[in-house]
Design a protein around this motif. Sequence first.
Motif, short mmCIF file in Angstrom:
data_model
loop_
_atom_site.label_atom_id
_atom_site.label_comp_id
_atom_site.label_asym_id
_atom_site.label_seq_id
_atom_site.Cartn_x
_atom_site.Cartn_y
_atom_site.Cartn_z
N LEU A 98 10.98 -4.79 20.71
CA LEU A 98 12.32 -4.23 20.81
C LEU A 98 13.08 -4.56 19.52
O LEU A 98 13.28 -5.73 19.19
N PRO A 99 13.52 -3.53 18.77
CA PRO A 99 14.08 -3.76 17.43
C PRO A 99 15.38 -4.55 17.42
O PRO A 99 15.72 -5.15 16.40
N VAL A 100 16.11 -4.56 18.54
CA VAL A 100 17.41 -5.25 18.55
C VAL A 100 17.28 -6.73 18.89
O VAL A 100 18.27 -7.46 18.82
N LEU A 101 16.08 -7.16 19.25
CA LEU A 101 15.87 -8.56 19.65
C LEU A 101 15.15 -9.33 18.55
O LEU A 101 14.34 -8.78 17.81
N THR A 102 15.42 -10.62 18.47
CA THR A 102 14.70 -11.48 17.54
C THR A 102 13.25 -11.65 17.99
O THR A 102 12.88 -11.32 19.13
N ALA A 103 12.43 -12.19 17.10
CA ALA A 103 11.04 -12.48 17.45
C ALA A 103 10.98 -13.38 18.68
O ALA A 103 10.18 -13.14 19.60
N LEU A 104 11.83 -14.41 18.71
CA LEU A 104 11.83 -15.34 19.84
C LEU A 104 12.14 -14.63 21.14
O LEU A 104 11.47 -14.84 22.16
N ARG A 105 13.13 -13.75 21.12
CA ARG A 105 13.52 -13.05 22.35
C ARG A 105 12.44 -12.04 22.77
O ARG A 105 12.19 -11.85 23.96
N ASN A 106 11.81 -11.39 21.80
CA ASN A 106 10.71 -10.47 22.13
C ASN A 106 9.58 -11.20 22.83
O ASN A 106 9.00 -10.72 23.81
N VAL A 107 9.25 -12.40 22.32
CA VAL A 107 8.17 -13.18 22.93
C VAL A 107 8.56 -13.67 24.32
O VAL A 107 7.73 -13.74 25.22
N GLU A 108 9.83 -13.97 24.50
CA GLU A 108 10.32 -14.51 25.77
C GLU A 108 10.32 -13.46 26.89
O GLU A 108 10.26 -13.81 28.09
N ASN A 115 10.20 -17.54 37.41
CA ASN A 115 11.30 -18.39 37.89
C ASN A 115 11.64 -19.51 36.90
O ASN A 115 12.41 -20.42 37.23
N LEU A 116 11.11 -19.42 35.68
CA LEU A 116 11.38 -20.45 34.69
C LEU A 116 12.85 -20.42 34.26
O LEU A 116 13.47 -19.35 34.21
N SER A 117 13.38 -21.58 33.92
CA SER A 117 14.74 -21.65 33.41
C SER A 117 14.80 -21.05 32.01
O SER A 117 13.76 -20.90 31.34
N ARG A 118 15.99 -20.72 31.56
CA ARG A 118 16.15 -20.15 30.22
C ARG A 118 15.62 -21.12 29.16
O ARG A 118 14.94 -20.72 28.21
N ARG A 119 15.90 -22.40 29.34
CA ARG A 119 15.44 -23.41 28.40
C ARG A 119 13.92 -23.45 28.34
O ARG A 119 13.32 -23.52 27.25
N GLN A 120 13.26 -23.40 29.51
CA GLN A 120 11.80 -23.45 29.55
C GLN A 120 11.19 -22.17 28.97
O GLN A 120 10.17 -22.21 28.28
N ARG A 121 11.82 -21.03 29.24
CA ARG A 121 11.33 -19.76 28.68
C ARG A 121 11.34 -19.82 27.15
O ARG A 121 10.38 -19.45 26.49
N GLN A 122 12.44 -20.31 26.60
CA GLN A 122 12.55 -20.36 25.14
C GLN A 122 11.59 -21.39 24.55
O GLN A 122 11.02 -21.16 23.48
N GLN A 123 11.39 -22.48 25.25
CA GLN A 123 10.42 -23.47 24.79
C GLN A 123 9.02 -22.89 24.76
O GLN A 123 8.27 -23.07 23.78
N ALA A 125 8.25 -19.75 24.50
CA ALA A 125 8.21 -18.74 23.45
C ALA A 125 8.05 -19.39 22.07
O ALA A 125 7.31 -18.90 21.22
N ARG A 126 8.71 -20.51 21.86
CA ARG A 126 8.57 -21.23 20.58
C ARG A 126 7.13 -21.74 20.39
O ARG A 126 6.59 -21.68 19.28
N VAL A 127 6.53 -22.23 21.47
CA VAL A 127 5.15 -22.71 21.40
C VAL A 127 4.22 -21.55 21.03
O VAL A 127 3.33 -21.69 20.19
N ALA A 128 4.44 -20.39 21.65
CA ALA A 128 3.59 -19.22 21.37
C ALA A 128 3.75 -18.79 19.91
O ALA A 128 2.77 -18.45 19.23
N LEU A 129 4.98 -18.81 19.39
CA LEU A 129 5.19 -18.46 17.99
C LEU A 129 4.55 -19.49 17.06
O LEU A 129 4.05 -19.14 15.99
N GLU A 130 4.55 -20.73 17.48
CA GLU A 130 3.90 -21.77 16.67
C GLU A 130 2.39 -21.54 16.60
O GLU A 130 1.77 -21.71 15.55
N ALA A 158 1.93 -11.77 24.09
CA ALA A 158 0.80 -11.68 25.01
C ALA A 158 0.35 -13.05 25.49
O ALA A 158 -0.19 -13.19 26.59
N LEU A 159 0.58 -14.08 24.66
CA LEU A 159 0.13 -15.43 24.97
C LEU A 159 1.12 -16.22 25.81
O LEU A 159 0.75 -17.23 26.41
N VAL A 160 2.39 -15.80 25.85
CA VAL A 160 3.45 -16.69 26.30
C VAL A 160 3.29 -17.14 27.75
O VAL A 160 3.71 -18.25 28.12
N ALA A 161 2.66 -16.33 28.58
CA ALA A 161 2.44 -16.72 29.98
C ALA A 161 1.10 -17.44 30.17
O ALA A 161 0.71 -17.74 31.29
#
Length: 228
Positions: A98-108, A115-123, A125-130, A158-161
Amino acid sequence: MTEIVRCTDVEKRFAKGKQTVDVLTGINLSIREGDFLALMGPSGSGKTTLLNLIGGLDHPTDGRVEVGGQNLNDMSDKALAKWRSVNVGFIFQFYNLLPVLTALRNVELPLLLTNLSRRQRQQNARVALEIVRLSDRAQHKPGELSGGEQQRVAIARALVADPKLLLCDEPTGDLDRGTADEILGLLEILNRDHGKTIVMVTHDPKAAEHAGSTVHLDKGKLVEEVPA
């Protein structure tokens, strides 16, 4: 090694006006957990159709598709959607970011169905980007990334879950040779070091060389299986 995918006497037909088109005929295929399989064949041979059946995006006309011991034929569309979100990661030729979202948000994004919290989702997503070596580009939007970087974001998504199975449809088809080799090298790492089972549709013999084995389709039939 444990079998993760089994296709038994799989047939797929589509109606085209008054005609019936046979896309897949008598497909019997077994994929073991931890395999990296390249699926090759000319255009129209049924490669993407078979990939979609394995990923639960479509149902066979006849035969059985089992993934992780689960018979996909018996599942409703709603149950399949939930199953896919946990068990399968999809990687496409065109990155579908999605062009309007950052890489982190696209991965998330896939985690919004959990049912993950927003904090856990972003964490997560960061691991997947790493894992795909893009931590420093997390706040960049797709238009600010190269083609190879966009595909890395798509792989992270594709990896985030943490699925066991990655299904790749021409993942390097839109990339130059050097960038394609980098992406294929990353897929090898995900297979070897992270235990992901990978099924990759490709027209490119050089891409198929990165896989552990190659299956060939021709006119909807499995014609040979050879070591890479």
